[in-house]
Design an enzyme around this catalytic site. Sequence first.
Site, mmCIF file in Angstrom:
data_model
loop_
_atom_site.group_PDB
_atom_site.id
_atom_site.type_symbol
_atom_site.label_atom_id
_atom_site.label_comp_id
_atom_site.label_asym_id
_atom_site.label_seq_id
_atom_site.Cartn_x
_atom_site.Cartn_y
_atom_site.Cartn_z
ATOM 1 N N GLU A 88 41.682 45.529 45.174
ATOM 2 C CA GLU A 88 42.509 44.986 46.264
ATOM 3 C C GLU A 88 43.986 45.779 46.821
ATOM 4 O OE1 GLU A 88 41.286 42.972 43.985
ATOM 5 O OE2 GLU A 88 39.665 42.115 44.768
ATOM 6 N N PHE B 10 42.557 37.331 45.411
ATOM 7 C CA PHE B 10 42.821 38.634 45.117
ATOM 8 C C PHE B 10 43.646 39.382 46.251
ATOM 9 C CE2 PHE B 10 38.694 37.245 43.174
ATOM 10 C CZ PHE B 10 39.317 36.568 42.064
ATOM 11 N N HIS C 64 36.337 33.188 50.919
ATOM 12 C CA HIS C 64 36.294 32.174 49.748
ATOM 13 C C HIS C 64 37.746 31.367 49.441
ATOM 14 C CE1 HIS C 64 32.523 33.679 48.440
ATOM 15 N NE2 HIS C 64 32.668 33.520 46.999
ATOM 16 N N ARG D 51 34.059 29.654 52.956
ATOM 17 C CA ARG D 51 32.885 30.275 52.377
ATOM 18 C C ARG D 51 31.551 29.400 52.995
ATOM 19 N NH1 ARG D 51 30.806 28.955 46.929
ATOM 20 N NH2 ARG D 51 29.229 30.413 46.115
#
Lengths: 311, 270
Positions: free
Chosen positions: A52, A77, A103, A161
Amino acid sequence: MKSLKDAYMDALLSLAGTRPDLFFLDAGVGAACGNRFGREYPERCMNVSAAEQNMVLTAAGMALAGRCVYAGAYSSFLVGRAYEQIRSSVALPKLSVHFASFHAGLTAGEEGATRQMLEDISLTRNFPGMAIFMPSDYTSARALLCKAADLEGPSYTRLGRSERPLIYAPGDSSFRVGGGRILREGDQITLCACGIMVKEALKAAEVLDQQDISAEVIDCYCLSPFPARLVLASLQRTGCCATAEEHFLPGGLFEIVAGLAAREYPVPVQPVGVKSGFGQSGSTEDLREYYGLTAAQIVSAAVLAWTMRRR
Amino acid sequence: MDAVLLEELANRAMNVRRDVVSMIGVARSGYVASSLSAADVLVWLYGAVLSIRPEEPLWEGRDRFVFDKASASPALYAVLAERGFFGRDALWGYRRMGSTLQAFADSRRTPGVDASCGSLGMGPGVSFGLAAALRDMEPAARVFCFVGENELSEGAVWEVVTDENARRLGNLTLIVDRNGLRVSGAGESPDPLEGRFKAFSWAVARADGHDMRALDAALASLPSDRARVLIAATTGGKGIPSLERNPSANFLLDRQTTDDLLKELEGGGR
């Protein structure tokens, strides 16, 4: 029911034809590169896999070369691990990099606490000049992701999600940076909601209506810049407010609305959000019940705010 | 590189060293030893390598230079002023409020700075993005990124080095100021740093970072079909013998120390 990941890919596909300067980076999410978009525009996307920090820096470099860059990664992340890269290499020089965050929140469900980012808005909102979106459904997500391409600075869009019901009619594109939408008019309490909690707020308004409390529901899809005038005008009509968000209470929608009220028009504001610490594995529905992200909780918060209002 | 140019660049390097010590002396803070180890490489890049137009800093066809060795910002500023990106007067505002010359180079304030630095180890990733986006331009723009040893301790650098897309970019060159002040192994032979880059298929060359002819030859020896690294072996505090012996004593300069360092530079710097 449609997923916001599809909204992302569809937004990219609709933009790609008219904007040759667009480029798409992916940190192993498979939101752009591994699917239809990647097959149609292989030269316009790159997957740097689970790196990332590298993705954010690469996006910054491409933006410095004049590209408009979309960069997708898992929320924890992206905002957590690469926070400083976002801060120093994108937000500080105000580059046209548009982050899509997958997510996030309890919709990460079974993936558990490390993936259930519930503080992303708190962290990203602090960046001066970064537009922050938390769309409630496919239609608004797609429209806002398309709008981002016209921004001169960066943006962050939280995409969860799970699949979600449509709130807006397909093709509705009247969403704007700094905007919100009144989904239901009422004059006794304002319900400010964002993301998955918009649907819950609409359900709560039905229940409140049966108790003769007329609720106004505002979809606060843009959290920065915040639609302050729209919300303030509603607070002045209703005199009390409840907020609902899939986020920790510090730094989220509740604090935005409470701060606005405290500065401009003091009225009681009661929150619905995640109060009891980090999440855990489980189905999104079970987690929402356990952490209190339900229409019933919004009704309770609304009734409390309503009883506290000045008469 | 012909003898006339070499002589000219050596003169510039001396001027840059003088400006670096004076700037840091006026500002009363800054990293002298780090700036001096970088001075010759920067003078060489701006004098003999980079395709740039000081009168048109944002010229689209320019080579991009991503300066990541933040602590050596005074040396970059002195070189940019010397090349005419801005007037030398600006040098004396270094680190002052409202100055175009921030502690660490800022692309939004300083003409000629392509990417901001200050947060260590972000330059290689930014350079990767620049090189990927500029690869297909006509004429293809090259991207050079300058890092020190501290930057190489940051994990984000190695996310770039191991990235399979990055290693294919022949227009991307990383230049390492290897002055041995931070990373262990700098004095070992062979330098373990070379092996780390080679293991991920980067082309590696090495040269004395204070010998511009050697730097030129080393750069020319690198293939252009993949990402490249030029390790410049340097000396912290180069040009000032007392700093070369003790390069870590260099952050705060009072007037007397500044004068002493300038005298030493004039006496033994060449």
